[in-house]
Design a protein around this motif. Structure first.
Motif, PDB file in Angstrom:
ATOM      1  N   SER A  26      43.690  56.635  47.152  1.00 16.54           N
ATOM      2  CA  SER A  26      43.960  57.114  45.698  1.00 16.54           C
ATOM      3  C   SER A  26      45.059  57.001  44.757  1.00 16.54           C
ATOM      4  CB  SER A  26      42.897  58.604  44.783  1.00 16.54           C
ATOM      5  OG  SER A  26      41.561  58.275  45.255  1.00 16.54           O
ATOM      6  N   HIS A  27      46.265  57.336  45.933  1.00 15.74           N
ATOM      7  CA  HIS A  27      47.518  57.232  45.969  1.00 15.74           C
ATOM      8  C   HIS A  27      47.990  56.169  46.232  1.00 15.74           C
ATOM      9  CE1 HIS A  27      46.128  61.159  44.794  1.00 15.74           C
ATOM     10  NE2 HIS A  27      47.031  61.586  44.223  1.00 15.74           N
ATOM     11  N   VAL A  63      35.347  54.262  52.568  1.00 16.19           N
ATOM     12  CA  VAL A  63      35.364  55.020  50.871  1.00 16.19           C
ATOM     13  C   VAL A  63      35.477  54.642  50.236  1.00 16.19           C
ATOM     14  CG1 VAL A  63      37.788  55.012  50.866  1.00 16.19           C
ATOM     15  CG2 VAL A  63      36.734  57.084  50.627  1.00 16.19           C
ATOM     16  N   PHE A  64      35.322  52.864  50.004  1.00 15.42           N
ATOM     17  CA  PHE A  64      35.157  52.482  48.789  1.00 15.42           C
ATOM     18  C   PHE A  64      34.125  52.964  48.295  1.00 15.42           C
ATOM     19  CE2 PHE A  64      35.118  48.833  46.146  1.00 15.42           C
ATOM     20  CZ  PHE A  64      35.596  49.527  44.296  1.00 15.42           C
ATOM     21  N   LEU A 106      40.547  56.195  42.775  1.00 12.97           N
ATOM     22  CA  LEU A 106      39.901  54.695  43.553  1.00 12.97           C
ATOM     23  C   LEU A 106      40.325  53.666  43.261  1.00 12.97           C
ATOM     24  CD1 LEU A 106      40.144  54.318  46.902  1.00 12.97           C
ATOM     25  CD2 LEU A 106      37.625  55.019  46.457  1.00 12.97           C
ATOM     26  N   ILE A 107      39.354  54.205  41.818  1.00  6.86           N
ATOM     27  CA  ILE A 107      38.449  52.323  41.675  1.00  6.86           C
ATOM     28  C   ILE A 107      39.847  51.663  41.049  1.00  6.86           C
ATOM     29  CG2 ILE A 107      36.782  51.793  39.680  1.00  6.86           C
ATOM     30  CD1 ILE A 107      35.795  52.711  42.628  1.00  6.86           C
ATOM     31  N   THR A 108      40.272  52.660  40.250  1.00  9.04           N
ATOM     32  CA  THR A 108      42.028  52.290  40.118  1.00  9.04           C
ATOM     33  C   THR A 108      42.786  51.152  40.299  1.00  9.04           C
ATOM     34  OG1 THR A 108      41.373  53.401  37.605  1.00  9.04           O
ATOM     35  CG2 THR A 108      43.800  52.449  38.081  1.00  9.04           C
ATOM     36  N   MET A 109      42.685  51.778  41.398  1.00  5.34           N
ATOM     37  CA  MET A 109      43.811  51.307  42.394  1.00  5.34           C
ATOM     38  C   MET A 109      43.374  50.489  43.560  1.00  5.34           C
ATOM     39  SD  MET A 109      46.722  51.705  43.950  1.00  5.34           S
ATOM     40  CE  MET A 109      47.296  53.458  44.344  1.00  5.34           C
ATOM     41  N   ILE A 148      38.896  48.485  31.196  1.00  6.23           N
ATOM     42  CA  ILE A 148      38.982  49.542  30.625  1.00  6.23           C
ATOM     43  C   ILE A 148      38.966  50.953  31.966  1.00  6.23           C
ATOM     44  CG2 ILE A 148      37.370  51.612  29.899  1.00  6.23           C
ATOM     45  CD1 ILE A 148      35.041  49.239  28.868  1.00  6.23           C
ATOM     46  N   LEU A 149      39.431  50.394  33.240  1.00  8.93           N
ATOM     47  CA  LEU A 149      39.891  50.940  34.035  1.00  8.93           C
ATOM     48  C   LEU A 149      41.126  51.300  33.812  1.00  8.93           C
ATOM     49  CD1 LEU A 149      36.873  51.334  36.601  1.00  8.93           C
ATOM     50  CD2 LEU A 149      37.464  53.483  34.861  1.00  8.93           C
ATOM     51  N   LEU A 150      41.641  50.210  33.808  1.00 11.92           N
ATOM     52  CA  LEU A 150      43.157  49.679  33.984  1.00 11.92           C
ATOM     53  C   LEU A 150      43.700  50.026  32.211  1.00 11.92           C
ATOM     54  CD1 LEU A 150      42.423  46.456  36.030  1.00 11.92           C
ATOM     55  CD2 LEU A 150      43.056  48.314  36.895  1.00 11.92           C
TER      56      LEU A 150
END
Length: 170
Positions: A26-27, A63-64, A106-109, A148-150
């Protein structure tokens, strides 16, 4: 693919490892992720990591996939181009679930860095008389979620844009 060694761990230890994976991915983009940070946070030996996963990519995919499975639980039935209200609502529900489950970062990354790093595969060709419409609807759905997430500030406009396209017919 996750090794059987991981699946046989006590639930608490699995949860610790998953939390460490989630924090790392996520980071940090996959290309700069480090096993050292994961094992340190999870409180496991480096060798144990490789008993659970082949490598960082394998751990990331684990994990994804777990995140997507969790996020998709409880979402409305698959909407179609003729059910635009349910379609738009399902996108809003998906985005809300990424927040509620703690997987937004996580999804944005994934969209921002990891998707391109992992490489793309073509979508499957559908069959049947509505295959082209299902493909178009699925493509629009995923692109709208991605956008939308970005850029969350554009959510309302993107959903309105999607609604307009679907109302006209794909």
């Amino acid at each position: 693919m996750v090794h059987a060694t991981f699946t046989r761990l006590p639930a608490a230890k699995q949860a610790r490892v998953q939390a460490a994976l989630l924090a790392e991915f996520s980071h940090h983009p996959l290309q700069t992720a480090q096993v050292a940070r994961i094992v340190d946070q999870a409180g496991i030996a480096r060798g144990a990591f490789y008993k659970y996963f082949d490598d960082l990519t394998d751990a990331y995919q684990f994990v994804f996939q777990a995140a997507l499975t969790t996020i998709h639980q409880g979402l409305p039935a698959q909407p179609s181009a003729t059910n635009t209200a349910a379609f738009v609502a399902s996108i809003q529900a998906f985005v809300a679930q990424t927040d509620a489950t703690g997987y937004r970062a996580l999804i944005t990354m994934h969209y921002r860095y990891n998707e391109g790093f992992l490489g793309a595969t073509p979508s499957a060709l559908g069959t049947g008389p509505d295959a082209a419409t299902r493909w178009a609807v699925t493509t629009l759905y995923h692109q709208t979620v991605r956008d939308i997430l970005l850029d969350p500030s554009t959510a309302t406009a993107r959903l309105a844009q999607l609604q307009a396209v679907l109302t006209k017919g794909v």
